[in-house]
Design a protein around this motif. Sequence first.
Motif, short mmCIF file in Angstrom:
data_model
loop_
_atom_site.label_atom_id
_atom_site.label_comp_id
_atom_site.label_asym_id
_atom_site.label_seq_id
_atom_site.Cartn_x
_atom_site.Cartn_y
_atom_site.Cartn_z
N LEU A 50 90.29 -12.41 29.62
CA LEU A 50 90.71 -12.83 28.29
C LEU A 50 89.48 -12.97 27.41
O LEU A 50 88.39 -13.31 27.91
N VAL A 51 89.66 -12.75 26.11
CA VAL A 51 88.59 -13.00 25.15
C VAL A 51 89.19 -13.70 23.94
O VAL A 51 90.26 -13.33 23.45
N SER A 52 88.50 -14.74 23.48
CA SER A 52 88.98 -15.49 22.32
C SER A 52 88.42 -14.90 21.04
O SER A 52 87.49 -14.08 21.07
N THR A 53 88.95 -15.35 19.92
CA THR A 53 88.43 -14.86 18.64
C THR A 53 86.98 -15.30 18.46
O THR A 53 86.22 -14.66 17.74
N GLY A 54 86.59 -16.37 19.13
CA GLY A 54 85.20 -16.81 19.06
C GLY A 54 84.27 -16.02 19.96
O GLY A 54 83.05 -16.20 19.91
N GLY A 55 84.84 -15.17 20.80
CA GLY A 55 84.03 -14.31 21.65
C GLY A 55 83.90 -14.80 23.08
O GLY A 55 83.34 -14.10 23.93
N GLY A 56 84.39 -15.99 23.36
CA GLY A 56 84.31 -16.49 24.72
C GLY A 56 85.21 -15.71 25.64
O GLY A 56 86.35 -15.39 25.29
N ALA A 57 84.72 -15.39 26.83
CA ALA A 57 85.48 -14.57 27.77
C ALA A 57 85.73 -15.33 29.06
O ALA A 57 84.96 -16.20 29.46
N ARG A 58 86.84 -14.98 29.68
CA ARG A 58 87.21 -15.56 30.97
C ARG A 58 87.64 -14.42 31.88
O ARG A 58 88.38 -13.53 31.43
N TYR A 59 87.20 -14.44 33.13
CA TYR A 59 87.50 -13.38 34.08
C TYR A 59 88.11 -13.93 35.36
O TYR A 59 87.78 -15.04 35.78
N ALA A 60 88.93 -13.11 35.98
CA ALA A 60 89.33 -13.40 37.35
C ALA A 60 88.10 -13.28 38.23
O ALA A 60 87.23 -12.44 38.00
N ASP A 61 88.02 -14.14 39.25
CA ASP A 61 86.84 -14.12 40.12
C ASP A 61 86.63 -12.74 40.76
O ASP A 61 85.49 -12.31 40.95
N VAL A 63 86.90 -9.85 39.58
CA VAL A 63 86.37 -8.79 38.73
C VAL A 63 85.06 -9.15 38.05
O VAL A 63 84.46 -8.30 37.36
N LYS A 64 84.62 -10.37 38.23
CA LYS A 64 83.36 -10.79 37.61
C LYS A 64 82.24 -9.86 38.06
O LYS A 64 82.18 -9.43 39.20
N ASP A 65 81.35 -9.56 37.16
CA ASP A 65 80.18 -8.69 37.37
C ASP A 65 80.54 -7.22 37.45
O ASP A 65 79.65 -6.37 37.59
N LEU A 80 88.64 -3.19 27.78
CA LEU A 80 88.32 -3.64 29.13
C LEU A 80 87.55 -2.51 29.80
O LEU A 80 88.12 -1.46 30.09
N GLN A 81 86.28 -2.74 30.01
CA GLN A 81 85.44 -1.78 30.74
C GLN A 81 85.48 -2.16 32.21
O GLN A 81 85.08 -3.27 32.58
N MET A 82 85.96 -1.23 33.02
CA MET A 82 86.11 -1.50 34.45
C MET A 82 85.17 -0.59 35.22
O MET A 82 85.29 0.64 35.14
N ASN A 83 84.26 -1.17 35.95
CA ASN A 83 83.30 -0.43 36.77
C ASN A 83 83.51 -0.75 38.24
O ASN A 83 84.07 -1.79 38.59
#
Length: 116
Positions: A50-61, A63-65, A80-83
């Motif tokens: 998720l990303v807020s209008t303020g730019g803060g992001a939250r990820y599922a553990d 997918v982090k990194d 969503l860039q998925m690597n």
Amino acid sequence: QLQLAESGGGLVQAWGSLRLPCAPSGGIVSISYMGWYRQAPGKQRELVALVSTGGGARYADSVKDRFTISRDSAKSTVYLQMNSLKSEETAVYYCSLQDVRIRLYWGRGTQVTVSS
């Protein structure tokens, strides 16, 4: 009526990359969050990022990194860039938008298939 248009899904080999854009259309809302969920066959829908209008992001553990969510405020488009994709991440990926009145909107989903 606000609609969310997703694209970018497809078939990719394991450890490959995909970029999923999502853009709202057909309505005007004040956005709180935009993000991505996914649902694999036989499993519940789960949060990816998720990303807020303020730019803060939250990820599922899980997918982090590897995944990065970003937002173009001028276009209200979220990416969503998925690597380093894994076969177990094969799923339908859904774009979501929550407005300031806490109404939640969903896209129709885009299929991501990761071959091992």
